[in-house]
Design a protein around this motif. Structure first.
Motif, PDB file in Angstrom:
ATOM      1  N   LEU A  92       0.812  -1.215   0.000  1.00 24.86           N
ATOM      2  CA  LEU A  92       0.000   0.000   0.000  1.00 24.86           C
ATOM      3  C   LEU A  92       0.845   1.264   0.000  1.00 24.86           C
ATOM      4  O   LEU A  92       0.297   2.372  -0.090  1.00 24.86           O
ATOM      5  N   LYS A 223      -8.579   0.821  -2.616  1.00 21.22           N
ATOM      6  CA  LYS A 223      -7.556  -0.216  -2.729  1.00 21.22           C
ATOM      7  C   LYS A 223      -7.455  -0.955  -1.404  1.00 21.22           C
ATOM      8  O   LYS A 223      -7.101  -0.379  -0.380  1.00 21.22           O
ATOM      9  N   LEU A 225      -6.039  -4.208   0.887  1.00 18.34           N
ATOM     10  CA  LEU A 225      -4.965  -5.199   1.012  1.00 18.34           C
ATOM     11  C   LEU A 225      -5.571  -6.506   1.511  1.00 18.34           C
ATOM     12  O   LEU A 225      -6.119  -6.572   2.609  1.00 18.34           O
ATOM     13  N   VAL A 240      -3.211  -6.701  -3.591  1.00 17.41           N
ATOM     14  CA  VAL A 240      -3.975  -5.455  -3.572  1.00 17.41           C
ATOM     15  C   VAL A 240      -5.169  -5.592  -4.513  1.00 17.41           C
ATOM     16  O   VAL A 240      -5.016  -5.967  -5.679  1.00 17.41           O
TER      17      VAL A 240
END
Length: 384
Positions: A92, A223, A225, A240
């Motif tokens: 990230l 986004k 994880l 991701v």
């Protein structure tokens, strides 16, 4: 309004309201145009329990899988969550030089004033999110098991972030932990898709809470994880996922639930009998099951290829079988057949027992008659 659909709690009757979690909310996207599922969700009906009352076994995660998941989460919690923080930095792009975390799980937030756990955790989560979103330099940058809310029609879902939510410089990132394996940098696409839809529920709840507090929804990243064990070694690995499309589809599905009264009116549904559910009744009781089926049959369904993950899949499949629906031949075939929803109607067209209505049915009739003629010729040649 025509049809006794409002208020929807009348339809549910004595049937217990479902507790909405991320998995249940995410399933709304899997059946976006099914009136039956939309109305039952809006009425708060626990569809898993409903199916159980009909005599079907509910699909539950195996004890082994639950145990494996708990072991993997415990592994990630060791050493100050060092492996998890490392994955967040790598995938990230988060700095996280000074990790400031807070555990908002039920066991870590007990108090002496007997405030219900969900209310207490949701309030604490909201307070921490406010500090993060206004970019307080002393705000936390890692929340463990925060609890957010999401309004769906007349219901409010209490959503525990799967495990973690990271924050960096006023932007939030959801982290989801699952126990299915990553093999050679690939994972089961079906399970990844399911994780993406469930994560989208958390992202949307954070976005709407941010807007309620006067912040921009853009401060919540789409986004996500996804952390999985690599192979059988339980070595944590990250993927991701961009869930922006899932978030939009979910928002649209929730808006449809919010307009359930308009939907019911546009369909001109007949009065709907309340679900005749007595929790003390024998689940094999025929009168009880017939009453449930009567209520279900009054709600139009949209059976298709994507229904296999829905709790109502088995009773809807049996109903499709009984009516000889073309949907049992797959969504592609059903779409080609248009309004002709049963095999019997198609056979009548193919064999000339019914005249086609409209240009689309005329085109379908031509195709079916040619196919029927070819079958007859083949049978005649075989007999000779």
């Amino acid at each position: 309004m025509s049809g006794a659909v409002s208020p929807l709690t009348d339809l549910r009757g004595e049937f217990p309201a479902a507790r909405l979690n991320a998995r249940r909310v995410a399933s709304m996207v899997e059946a976006p145009n099914c009136v039956r599922r939309t109305i039952l969700d809006s009425a708060g009906v626990d569809t898993s329990l409903l199916v159980k009352k009909l005599g079907f076994k509910s699909d539950r995660q195996s004890p082994l899988a639950i145990s494996r998941g708990a072991q993997f989460e415990a592994l990630l919690a060791r050493d100050g969550r060092a492996q998890l923080v490392q994955l967040a930095r790598r995938h990230l792009g988060l700095e996280l030089t000074d990790v400031r975390e807070k555990d908002l799980s039920p066991g870590a937030t007990r108090d002496q004033v007997r405030v219900p756990a969900d209310i207490r955790r949701a309030k604490m989560t909201r307070q921490e999110l406010n500090r993060i979103l206004r970019k307080d330099p002393n705000a936390l940058n890692l929340l463990v098991k925060p609890l957010t809310t999401l309004t769906i029609g007349e219901l409010e879902a209490q959503l525990e972030q799967d495990v973690l939510a990271f924050a960096e410089k006023g932007s939030l990132h959801v982290v989801a932990i699952r126990n299915f394996y990553l093999k050679r940098d690939d994972a089961d696409p079906t399970l990844v898709g399911k994780a993406a839809r469930e994560s989208a529920v958390h992202v949307l709840s954070l976005q709407r809470m941010a807007e309620e507090m006067g912040f921009s929804a853009d401060q919540v990243s789409t986004k996500v994880l996804l952390i999985l064990p690599r192979d059988l070694l339980f070595i944590p690995a990250g993927i991701v996922l961009d869930v922006s499309n899932e978030v939009q589809h979910l928002a649209d599905a929730i808006d449809r639930v919010g307009n359930i009264e308009e939907l019911a009116e546009s369909l001109d549904l007949p009065p709907l009998p309340a679900l005749p559910v007595d929790l003390q009744t024998d689940p094999d009781d025929e009168v009880l099951q017939n009453g449930i089926r009567e209520t279900l049959s009054a709600l139009p369904m949209r059976f298709g290829d994507g229904c296999v993950s829905c709790a109502l899949f088995r009773p809807c499949r049996d109903e499709a079988d009984a009516s000889r629906s073309t949907a049992r031949m797959g969504s592609a075939v059903s779409a080609l057949c248009g309004d002709d929803a049963s095999v019997d109607e198609l056979l009548d067209l193919a064999e000339g027992r019914r005249e086609p209505q409209g240009p689309s049915e005329s085109a379908l009739s031509t195709i079916l008659r040619r196919a029927n003629a070819a079958v007859v010729r083949a049978q005649t040649a075989g007999a000779a």
